[in-house]
Motif scaffolding. Structure first.
Motif, PDB file in Angstrom:
ATOM      1  N   SER A   1       0.793  -1.233   0.000  1.00  0.00           N
ATOM      2  CA  SER A   1       0.000   0.000   0.000  1.00  0.00           C
ATOM      3  C   SER A   1       0.824   1.282   0.000  1.00  0.00           C
ATOM      4  O   SER A   1       0.361   2.303  -0.485  1.00  0.00           O
TER       5      SER A   1
ATOM      6  N   PHE B   1       4.415   2.882   8.618  1.00  0.00           N
ATOM      7  CA  PHE B   1       4.095   1.988   7.511  1.00  0.00           C
ATOM      8  C   PHE B   1       3.899   0.575   8.052  1.00  0.00           C
ATOM      9  O   PHE B   1       4.524   0.194   9.046  1.00  0.00           O
ATOM     10  N   ASP B   2       3.052  -0.216   7.378  1.00  0.00           N
ATOM     11  CA  ASP B   2       2.934  -1.612   7.788  1.00  0.00           C
ATOM     12  C   ASP B   2       4.235  -2.333   7.417  1.00  0.00           C
ATOM     13  O   ASP B   2       5.082  -1.793   6.704  1.00  0.00           O
ATOM     14  N   ALA B   3       4.389  -3.530   7.920  1.00  0.00           N
ATOM     15  CA  ALA B   3       5.653  -4.256   7.747  1.00  0.00           C
ATOM     16  C   ALA B   3       6.001  -4.478   6.274  1.00  0.00           C
ATOM     17  O   ALA B   3       7.159  -4.318   5.866  1.00  0.00           O
TER      18      ALA B   3
ATOM     19  N   ASP C   1       0.939   5.354   5.124  1.00  0.00           N
ATOM     20  CA  ASP C   1       1.365   5.458   6.524  1.00  0.00           C
ATOM     21  C   ASP C   1       0.154   5.301   7.442  1.00  0.00           C
ATOM     22  O   ASP C   1      -0.959   5.030   6.981  1.00  0.00           O
ATOM     23  N   LYS C   2       0.348   5.514   8.717  1.00  0.00           N
ATOM     24  CA  LYS C   2      -0.737   5.292   9.685  1.00  0.00           C
ATOM     25  C   LYS C   2      -1.887   6.279   9.520  1.00  0.00           C
ATOM     26  O   LYS C   2      -2.990   6.030   9.976  1.00  0.00           O
TER      27      LYS C   2
ATOM     28  N   SER D   1       5.058  -2.665   3.647  1.00  0.00           N
ATOM     29  CA  SER D   1       5.435  -1.391   3.028  1.00  0.00           C
ATOM     30  C   SER D   1       6.825  -0.967   3.468  1.00  0.00           C
ATOM     31  O   SER D   1       7.644  -0.539   2.643  1.00  0.00           O
TER      32      SER D   1
END
Length: 141
Positions: free
Chosen positions: A47, A110-112, A50-51, A114
């Motif tokens: 994706s 960011f998720d892991a 960010d959060k 990303s």
């Protein structure tokens, strides 16, 4: 009287281009590579958000890779003129700056997947630009 004549093989002089010409070319190649890989990763489901939900646009990869690669070209050019050991100094500096470029990827939420992809993209860009520039720098002055 004996005359000995020796002839060295005639080799054309290789015209070496300045650091900046190779650096600009490497920056363009790195920009294309990271943008292509980012587009592929995005198509595969990464994706780059960010959060807050804000996502990095694909064109942003080309722009930021080009800008920071050109910054590296500038650093290499300065070190070529001022450092006692330009190649070693540049490689060490580039490695530290590459490692520092991972910090936002790990801290901006960011998720892991990303974050790992972004770190990989930074590494790809460095793997293209750093050797191209280092190869143009002298070992010592």
């Amino acid at each position: 009287m004996t005359t000995i004549t020796t002839s060295a093989p005639i080799t054309p002089a290789i015209e070496r281009q300045p650091v900046w010409k190779h650096g600009v070319a490497a920056a363009v190649v790195a920009s294309v590579a990271t943008t292509t890989l980012a587009a592929l990763a995005s198509a595969a489901g990464v994706s780059f958000a960010d959060k807050t939900g804000a996502s990095i646009p694909i064109a942003g990869f080309a722009q930021l890779t080009l800008v920071f690669s050109l910054l590296g070209v500038g650093i290499a050019a300065v070190l070529a003129r001022r450092a006692r050991r330009p190649r070693t100094t540049f490689v060490r500096t580039a490695l530290v700056l590459t490692a520092l470029s991972y910090v936002p990827d790990l801290t901006f939420g960011f998720d892991a997947g990303s974050a790992a992809t972004l770190i990989a993209l930074h590494t790809v860009a460095a793997a293209i630009v750093v050797p191209a520039l280092a190869g143009r720098l002298a070992h010592s002055r």
